[in-house]
Design a protein around this motif. Structure first.
Motif, mmCIF file in Angstrom:
data_model
loop_
_atom_site.group_PDB
_atom_site.id
_atom_site.type_symbol
_atom_site.label_atom_id
_atom_site.label_comp_id
_atom_site.label_asym_id
_atom_site.label_seq_id
_atom_site.Cartn_x
_atom_site.Cartn_y
_atom_site.Cartn_z
ATOM 1 N N THR A 35 0.881 -1.258 -0.029
ATOM 2 C CA THR A 35 -0.034 0.019 0.061
ATOM 3 C C THR A 35 0.874 1.263 0.077
ATOM 4 N N ARG A 37 0.315 5.683 0.030
ATOM 5 C CA ARG A 37 -0.834 6.690 0.236
ATOM 6 C C ARG A 37 -0.813 7.597 -0.920
ATOM 7 N N SER A 59 -3.924 1.890 -2.738
ATOM 8 C CA SER A 59 -3.973 3.172 -1.984
ATOM 9 C C SER A 59 -4.688 2.926 -0.782
ATOM 10 N N GLU A 61 -4.703 5.361 2.952
ATOM 11 C CA GLU A 61 -4.565 6.353 3.924
ATOM 12 C C GLU A 61 -4.899 5.643 5.416
ATOM 13 N N GLN A 67 -11.245 4.072 4.626
ATOM 14 C CA GLN A 67 -10.053 3.509 3.462
ATOM 15 C C GLN A 67 -9.802 2.065 4.031
ATOM 16 N N THR A 110 -1.329 7.676 14.357
ATOM 17 C CA THR A 110 -0.485 7.222 13.399
ATOM 18 C C THR A 110 0.447 5.913 13.678
#
Length: 231
Positions: A35, A37, A59, A61, A67, A110
């Protein structure tokens, strides 16, 4: 002859350690889903062009739960042998009392919350004898913190380790291998130019360690040489 290749999903594969992991698994004959971003071109796209179709790019995020769910839906017909989450940020070396609230929130989301959301959401796609791994750090070890520094980054990795431990404890019947991996001090944007290891020195050890533990159920916190890291 059994020609069914194993499949790895690597979350955060556009550069440095994640890119190195994708390349290493390709060398070992795996299919890889990596993956990135957004839609910008990365080194992973260059690697995909030389992979003879064995590397596909998605893709994601990671901080966006919608997502993550959409990626699960796109992969719902696949059985994964490895799900590995490699994504983290740092925002400098500030004493915790000087860390702005928005910075604290960003790093924790994160480095701790989002990886676990990925594990919770994509984990059911991993085969019962497969592996779920997350890139942690010895800086997340409370026992090894004898010098201080990097307060927020350390705290985020400790939180990640605790959440992964809770995940493992909550489902004691889970037969998958669960690994928190310390790659060592690597020359990346996070590790800095003075770090001891190159990506090329760290990544094969990370992969070898994970492969040695395939089929061993339960959670372990290990470094790239296979040593146990104290909690």
């Amino acid at each position: 002859m059994n020609d069914i290749r194993k499949t790895a999903v690597i979350i955060g594969a556009s550069r440095t350690l994640g890119l190195g992991l994708a390349a290493e698994y390709l060398r070992r004959g795996w299919d890889v889903i990596g993956t990135v971003r957004g839609s910008r071109r990365t080194d992973l796209h260059d690697l995909a062009e030389t992979s003879e179709g064995r590397l596909t790019i998605e893709s994601l995020e990671m901080t966006d739960p919608e997502q993550i769910s959409a990626l699960r839906d796109r992969l719902s017909q696949r059985t994964l042998d490895l799900l590995f989450v490699n994504a983290a940020i740092t925002r400098g070396d500030l004493p915790i009392g000087e860390v702005p609230t928005d910075m604290f929130t960003e790093v924790m989301i994160t480095n701790a919350l989002s990886p676990m959301r990925v594990v919770e959401t994509l984990g059911p796609l991993v085969a019962p004898t497969g592996t779920i791994g997350i890139m942690s750090s010895d800086q997340g070890s409370i026992a090894l913190n004898t010098e201080g520094g990097q307060d927020l980054y350390r705290a985020s990795k400790s939180a990640l380790n605790q959440l992964m431990r809770s995940y493992a404890a909550r489902d004691a019947e889970n037969t998958r291998t669960l690994l928190l991996m310390d790659p060592g001090w690597v020359r990346t944007e996070l590790g800095g130019a003075e770090a001891e290891l190159s990506v090329e020195e760290s990544v094969p050890g990370v992969v070898e360690t994970m492969e040695r533990h395939e089929g061993k159920r339960g959670l372990r916190f290990l470094d790239y040489e296979g040593n146990v890291v104290p909690w």
